[in-house]
Design a protein around this motif. Structure first.
Motif, PDB file in Angstrom:
ATOM      1  N   LEU A 102       7.099   4.551   3.828  1.00  0.00           N
ATOM      2  CA  LEU A 102       7.810   4.266   5.071  1.00  0.00           C
ATOM      3  C   LEU A 102       8.932   3.250   4.903  1.00  0.00           C
ATOM      4  CD1 LEU A 102       4.864   4.103   7.645  1.00  0.00           C
ATOM      5  CD2 LEU A 102       6.403   6.013   7.161  1.00  0.00           C
ATOM      6  N   GLU A 103       9.006   2.616   3.762  1.00  0.00           N
ATOM      7  CA  GLU A 103      10.027   1.583   3.550  1.00  0.00           C
ATOM      8  C   GLU A 103      11.451   2.076   3.786  1.00  0.00           C
ATOM      9  OE1 GLU A 103      11.656  -1.406   0.010  1.00  0.00           O
ATOM     10  OE2 GLU A 103       9.888  -0.160  -0.317  1.00  0.00           O
ATOM     11  N   PRO A 104      11.843   3.277   3.303  1.00  0.00           N
ATOM     12  CA  PRO A 104      13.225   3.721   3.541  1.00  0.00           C
ATOM     13  C   PRO A 104      13.575   3.838   5.022  1.00  0.00           C
ATOM     14  CG  PRO A 104      12.204   5.044   1.826  1.00  0.00           C
ATOM     15  CD  PRO A 104      11.120   4.222   2.436  1.00  0.00           C
ATOM     16  N   LEU A 105      12.583   4.131   5.865  1.00  0.00           N
ATOM     17  CA  LEU A 105      12.850   4.338   7.283  1.00  0.00           C
ATOM     18  C   LEU A 105      13.093   3.028   8.030  1.00  0.00           C
ATOM     19  CD1 LEU A 105      10.247   7.144   8.058  1.00  0.00           C
ATOM     20  CD2 LEU A 105      12.642   7.364   7.366  1.00  0.00           C
ATOM     21  N   GLN A 106      12.921   1.900   7.368  1.00  0.00           N
ATOM     22  CA  GLN A 106      13.203   0.617   8.004  1.00  0.00           C
ATOM     23  C   GLN A 106      14.704   0.385   8.157  1.00  0.00           C
ATOM     24  OE1 GLN A 106      11.295  -2.374   5.620  1.00  0.00           O
ATOM     25  NE2 GLN A 106       9.220  -1.582   6.004  1.00  0.00           N
ATOM     26  N   GLU A 109      18.411   1.660   9.264  1.00  0.00           N
ATOM     27  CA  GLU A 109      18.978   2.600  10.227  1.00  0.00           C
ATOM     28  C   GLU A 109      19.816   3.675   9.548  1.00  0.00           C
ATOM     29  OE1 GLU A 109      21.676   2.454  14.323  1.00  0.00           O
ATOM     30  OE2 GLU A 109      20.904   0.609  13.412  1.00  0.00           O
ATOM     31  N   PHE A 110      20.564   3.306   8.496  1.00  0.00           N
ATOM     32  CA  PHE A 110      21.398   4.307   7.831  1.00  0.00           C
ATOM     33  C   PHE A 110      20.549   5.363   7.135  1.00  0.00           C
ATOM     34  CE2 PHE A 110      20.584   1.326   4.405  1.00  0.00           C
ATOM     35  CZ  PHE A 110      20.490   2.115   3.276  1.00  0.00           C
ATOM     36  N   MET A 111      19.357   4.979   6.662  1.00  0.00           N
ATOM     37  CA  MET A 111      18.470   5.960   6.040  1.00  0.00           C
ATOM     38  C   MET A 111      17.890   6.904   7.080  1.00  0.00           C
ATOM     39  SD  MET A 111      18.334   5.822   2.747  1.00  0.00           S
ATOM     40  CE  MET A 111      16.859   6.820   2.529  1.00  0.00           C
ATOM     41  N   THR A 112      17.580   6.383   8.250  1.00  0.00           N
ATOM     42  CA  THR A 112      17.058   7.238   9.323  1.00  0.00           C
ATOM     43  C   THR A 112      18.096   8.258   9.752  1.00  0.00           C
ATOM     44  OG1 THR A 112      15.676   5.408  10.103  1.00  0.00           O
ATOM     45  CG2 THR A 112      16.014   7.250  11.608  1.00  0.00           C
ATOM     46  N   ASN A 141       0.840  -1.193   0.000  1.00  0.00           N
ATOM     47  CA  ASN A 141       0.000   0.000   0.000  1.00  0.00           C
ATOM     48  C   ASN A 141       0.881   1.251   0.000  1.00  0.00           C
ATOM     49  OD1 ASN A 141       0.632   0.869   2.800  1.00  0.00           O
ATOM     50  ND2 ASN A 141      -0.460  -1.011   3.380  1.00  0.00           N
ATOM     51  N   PRO A 142       0.305   2.411  -0.332  1.00  0.00           N
ATOM     52  CA  PRO A 142       1.116   3.636  -0.454  1.00  0.00           C
ATOM     53  C   PRO A 142       1.874   3.994   0.824  1.00  0.00           C
ATOM     54  CG  PRO A 142      -1.037   3.938  -1.462  1.00  0.00           C
ATOM     55  CD  PRO A 142      -1.084   2.613  -0.755  1.00  0.00           C
ATOM     56  N   LEU A 143       1.266   3.745   1.999  1.00  0.00           N
ATOM     57  CA  LEU A 143       1.933   4.091   3.245  1.00  0.00           C
ATOM     58  C   LEU A 143       3.206   3.269   3.438  1.00  0.00           C
ATOM     59  CD1 LEU A 143       1.897   5.745   5.826  1.00  0.00           C
ATOM     60  CD2 LEU A 143       0.498   3.951   6.889  1.00  0.00           C
ATOM     61  N   ASP A 144       3.124   1.980   3.147  1.00  0.00           N
ATOM     62  CA  ASP A 144       4.314   1.132   3.255  1.00  0.00           C
ATOM     63  C   ASP A 144       5.395   1.574   2.275  1.00  0.00           C
ATOM     64  OD1 ASP A 144       3.138  -0.385   5.220  1.00  0.00           O
ATOM     65  OD2 ASP A 144       2.336  -1.883   3.826  1.00  0.00           O
ATOM     66  N   PHE A 145       4.970   2.010   1.102  1.00  0.00           N
ATOM     67  CA  PHE A 145       5.931   2.470   0.107  1.00  0.00           C
ATOM     68  C   PHE A 145       6.721   3.677   0.616  1.00  0.00           C
ATOM     69  CE2 PHE A 145       6.866   5.308  -3.517  1.00  0.00           C
ATOM     70  CZ  PHE A 145       7.707   4.467  -4.238  1.00  0.00           C
TER      71      PHE A 145
END
Length: 318
Positions: A8-12, A14-17, A2-6
């Motif tokens: 939020l995926e980068p935030l999974q 740690e280096f992206m956060t 779904n769009p929300l998962d799309f």
């Protein structure tokens, strides 16, 4: 997916956060400082300081000191050299800036080429936001906090210095001290943004947000709010785009800021290219109507009458 998962995926990861937090912090402090740089006309000074820190970073690596310490020392050195050349010779400020920053930047490139290193020092030039460690994030956050506190506490004095140094001196302020303080914050901020976008693109983060906000408002206090918000939004969008497109993070952050400036330059209601033309056209039409130009007011009257009574009944005959 779904769009929300799309989204939020980068935030999974740690280096992206860490990359996102670091970029937002750097974007906010750079944007706040850029308001004064744009107002005073110190864009080239920002370019000079951001490039001049390169040899300091390399020397700090050689002696095992923190990168920020070497960059900060050479940032202050660049400011001092520019001021010294300007004040003790016939060379004007723009020429002094060009001489100092190109010489120090070239020194940095030479040091990189002759320094044996297990670390890719080219990341200093082009940035390595995805490689920011927790220690780097802490260091950047502390330096940014210092810069933000100083800029916020001294914002009234710095603003008066930017608008009217003579008046600032008349009420007891020291314009030389305020100028030096602003240049010091410039050096500190350049160090903050160094690991995000590298030496080459730091100047963009120091100029574009303030220039964009300058086209959106005529009040400086609003500039100080608009620029950081806009810069932070561009930082978030740039980091996410870098993940989705698998492209350079620092370059995309600056590219998004450039696109935002382009849109504001074209469509800003008061100072945009198209906005000013539309306003001028409306002003000419209003002026023509006020002067009673044939074909302007008359047409408006006829149009209004036809709208109010599109098909009037004929008068009765005897």
């Amino acid at each position: 997916m779904n769009p929300l998962d799309f989204f939020l995926e980068p935030l999974q990861y740690e280096f992206m956060t860490r990359a996102l937090l670091t970029t937002v912090i750097a974007a906010v402090v750079c944007a706040l400082l850029s308001c004064w740089l744009v107002l005073i006309g110190w864009s080239l000074m920002g370019d000079a300081v951001s490039h001049a820190v390169l040899p300091g970073v390399v020397l700090a690596y050689v002696v095992g000191a923190p990168f920020a310490l070497g960059a900060l020392l050479f940032g202050f050195l660049a400011v001092a050299l520019i001021g010294g050349i300007r004040n003790t010779s016939r060379v004007k400020e723009d020429a002094a800036i060009g001489i100092v920053f190109t010489t120090l930047f070239a020194l940095g490139l030479v040091l990189i080429s002759v320094t044996p290193s297990e670390t890719d020092l080219n990341h200093i030039i082009f940035g390595n936001i995805l490689g920011v460690s927790p220690a780097d994030l802490t260091q950047i956050a502390v330096l940014a906090a210092v810069a933000l506190v100083v800029l916020i506490v001294k914002r009234r004095d710095l603003t008066l210095f930017a608008f009217d140094p003579t008046h600032a001196q008349a009420i007891g302020l020291n314009p030389k001290f305020l100028g030096a303080l602003l240049l010091g914050m410039l050096a500190l901020t350049a160090v903050v943004a160094l690991q995000v976008v590298g030496v080459v693109l730091v100047v963009a983060m120091l100029i574009i947000p303030g220039a964009t906000a300058y086209l959106l408002t005529d009040r400086f206090d609003r500039m100080l709010v608009i620029a950081p918000i806009l810069s932070a939004a561009c930082a978030v969008l740039g980091i996410f785009l870098s993940y989705w497109l698998d492209a350079a993070s620092g370059g995309l952050v600056v590219l998004v800021q450039g696109v935002a400036f382009g849109l504001v330059y074209l469509f800003s209601p008061r100072h945009g290219l198209l906005g000013k033309r539309l306003a001028a056209r409306r002003a000419r039409a209003s002026d023509a109507a006020d002067r009673g130009v044939p074909g302007a007011a008359a047409t408006n009257v006829k149009t209004a009458a036809s709208v109010a009574d599109p098909a009037p009944s004929p008068e009765p005959t005897a």
